[in-house]
Design an enzyme around this catalytic site. Structure first.
Site, mmCIF file in Angstrom:
data_model
loop_
_atom_site.group_PDB
_atom_site.id
_atom_site.type_symbol
_atom_site.label_atom_id
_atom_site.label_comp_id
_atom_site.label_asym_id
_atom_site.label_seq_id
_atom_site.Cartn_x
_atom_site.Cartn_y
_atom_site.Cartn_z
ATOM 1 N N TRP A 164 0.839 -1.213 0.000
ATOM 2 C CA TRP A 164 0.000 0.000 0.000
ATOM 3 C C TRP A 164 0.866 1.252 0.000
ATOM 4 O O TRP A 164 0.500 2.271 -0.604
ATOM 5 C CB TRP A 164 -0.959 -0.012 1.182
ATOM 6 C CG TRP A 164 -1.765 -1.272 1.277
ATOM 7 C CD1 TRP A 164 -1.895 -2.090 2.362
ATOM 8 C CD2 TRP A 164 -2.536 -1.890 0.235
ATOM 9 N NE1 TRP A 164 -2.699 -3.168 2.075
ATOM 10 C CE2 TRP A 164 -3.107 -3.080 0.768
ATOM 11 C CE3 TRP A 164 -2.797 -1.576 -1.093
ATOM 12 C CZ2 TRP A 164 -3.923 -3.923 0.024
ATOM 13 C CZ3 TRP A 164 -3.599 -2.426 -1.841
ATOM 14 C CH2 TRP A 164 -4.155 -3.576 -1.293
ATOM 15 N N ASP A 165 2.015 1.215 0.651
ATOM 16 C CA ASP A 165 2.949 2.339 0.577
ATOM 17 C C ASP A 165 3.395 2.574 -0.864
ATOM 18 O O ASP A 165 3.391 3.705 -1.361
ATOM 19 C CB ASP A 165 4.190 2.052 1.433
ATOM 20 C CG ASP A 165 4.026 2.491 2.881
ATOM 21 O OD1 ASP A 165 3.160 3.328 3.156
ATOM 22 O OD2 ASP A 165 4.779 1.980 3.728
ATOM 23 N N LEU A 166 3.814 1.509 -1.519
ATOM 24 C CA LEU A 166 4.334 1.635 -2.876
ATOM 25 C C LEU A 166 3.246 2.081 -3.847
ATOM 26 O O LEU A 166 3.478 2.924 -4.726
ATOM 27 C CB LEU A 166 4.942 0.306 -3.326
ATOM 28 C CG LEU A 166 6.192 -0.122 -2.542
ATOM 29 C CD1 LEU A 166 6.561 -1.563 -2.882
ATOM 30 C CD2 LEU A 166 7.352 0.815 -2.844
#
Length: 407
Positions: A164-166
């Site tokens: 989800w960060d990426l």
């Protein structure tokens, strides 16, 4: 990197993965990215993985090609300098990437008083402003309870990739460019909010998983079996574990041919009154009777024999590898290719660093630039962006408002 965004200036005030990766994507397309760093470094400045000397490979990787100005953000004068840099004039500036909270001196409504057409891309945890990181959002959205074997029961299985960060970082870069295009057409700035929770939720919805759970309930765990098609890990006779996937009809027919299972599969199709060749879902529904056939066939063959047959017949597969063996044994992952360039990094280590993942046909890749030393560009930014004189810059250093390298 490329020069597609040459002339664009982005100011970043952020830590961790999502927001810094957003600015990294923009930098690798040619934008000038200025990081506003706290003196001594932000909360991710020493984040693992680190070198033996404690330098962060993580920080070096996410901040390649950026400029760093180190400012004492706890002081009123430091906050004023940061505000001036973020809202500096220019048609291709006024673009701000951050994961700071919505309130405070970096609030969009505060900054836009200095520049009405400012565009702020703000990465958040939860959409209500509550703190969250990839791993807590992933736990909340249910993915760890879909991961793992049935024997795990209600014990969650986390993964190491901060997906989800990426995804949020990439989506933030896309959203900022969309807002910048809107500004070119209308003259209007805006704040774009990018919560990890919203990226996670919408992504699952895009893949049909929200519809699935609302109509059929939570998806059960199924280990390494590929959901909705034929796919799983298998062991070869010489002890190699491989992942084999057959989603398309060609992949399925090639796999059956190489393993000489045409007759056995035909018998199953006749007994079950189905056609595995026509429907990937049918292969998934009957995986419990198909898997043993393929286990036995693959267990009789070496990985080298399978590689030849699979390649010749369009089978989708891969051996399982460690990252180290992937870099040394798989030519398509070679760090000597066009995606990488070997650089001397601030940590003192020399190693290959990646540039843009996209390849623009017919365009020349530009040299990759290492991450900055903390405060390496302090004087340059103050003089070029804020038009300060050398004596004014010196006074800021003397007052401890800004810092250069090793101050």
């Amino acid at each position: 990197m490329y020069q597609l965004l040459h002339g664009m200036r982005v100011v970043e005030c952020a830590s961790f993965i999502a927001a810094p990766s957003c600015a990294l994507h923009l930098q690798q397309m040619g934008a000038e990215v200025i990081r506003i760093d706290p003196i001594g470094g932000g909360p991710d400045y020493r984040r693992w993985p680190v070198s033996e000397g404690g330098s962060s490979f993580y920080w070096e990787g996410l901040n390649k090609g950026k400029k760093s100005i180190a400012i004492d953000l706890s002081s009123a004068q430091g906050r004023e300098l940061a505000t001036q840099i973020i809202t500096s004039p220019g048609q291709d500036s006024g673009l701000f990437v951050t994961n700071f909270p919505q309130g405070g001196f970096l609030a969009h409504d505060v900054l836009r008083k200095r520049r009405a057409d400012l565009i702020s891309a703000r990465v958040m945890g939860w959409n209500d402003g509550e703190s969250a990181v990839d791993y807590t959002v992933n736990a909340a959205v249910g993915v760890p309870l879909m991961t793992g074997e049935p024997v795990n029961g209600d014990k969650p299985v986390n993964h190491v990739l901060p997906a989800w960060d990426l995804m949020t970082g990439a989506y933030a870069a896309f959203a900022l460019l969309a807002a910048e295009r809107h500004r070119r057409d209308t003259g209007e700035g805006q704040e774009v909010l990018l919560p990890l929770s919203d990226v996670a939720l919408t992504s699952l919805g895009h893949m049909g998983q929200i519809a699935e759970v609302l109509t059929q309930g939570d998806r059960p765990r199924m280990g390494n079996a590929l959901f909705g098609a034929f796919g799983r890990d298998f062991m070869t006779v010489d002890g190699h574990r491989i992942m084999v996937v057959a989603i398309t009809a060609r992949q399925w027919s090639g796999l059956v041919k190489v393993l000489e299972l045409k007759s056995a599969v035909a018998q199953l199709e006749s007994a079950l009154q189905v056609s595995f060749a026509r429907d990937e879902g049918t292969r998934f529904r009957h995986r419990e009777v198909l898997f043993p056939l393929f286990e036995r066939a693959i267990a009789l063959r070496s990985v080298d024999d399978l590689k030849v047959g699979f390649s010749a017949n369009g089978v989708c597969w891969s051996p399982y590898r460690t990252l180290q063996s992937a870099l040394t044994d798989e030519p398509r992952f070679s760090t000597t290719g066009p995606l990488f360039q070997t650089l001397d990094h601030p940590s003192g280590h020399r190693y290959p660093a990646p540039g843009s993942a996209a390849t623009f046909q017919g365009m020349q890749r530009q040299p990759i630039v290492r991450a900055p030393h903390l405060g390496e560009h302090t004087d340059q930014v103050l003089m070029e962006v804020l038009s300060l004189s050398s004596s004014q810059v010196g006074e800021l250093h003397d007052a401890g408002v800004v810092a250069g390298v090793s101050e």
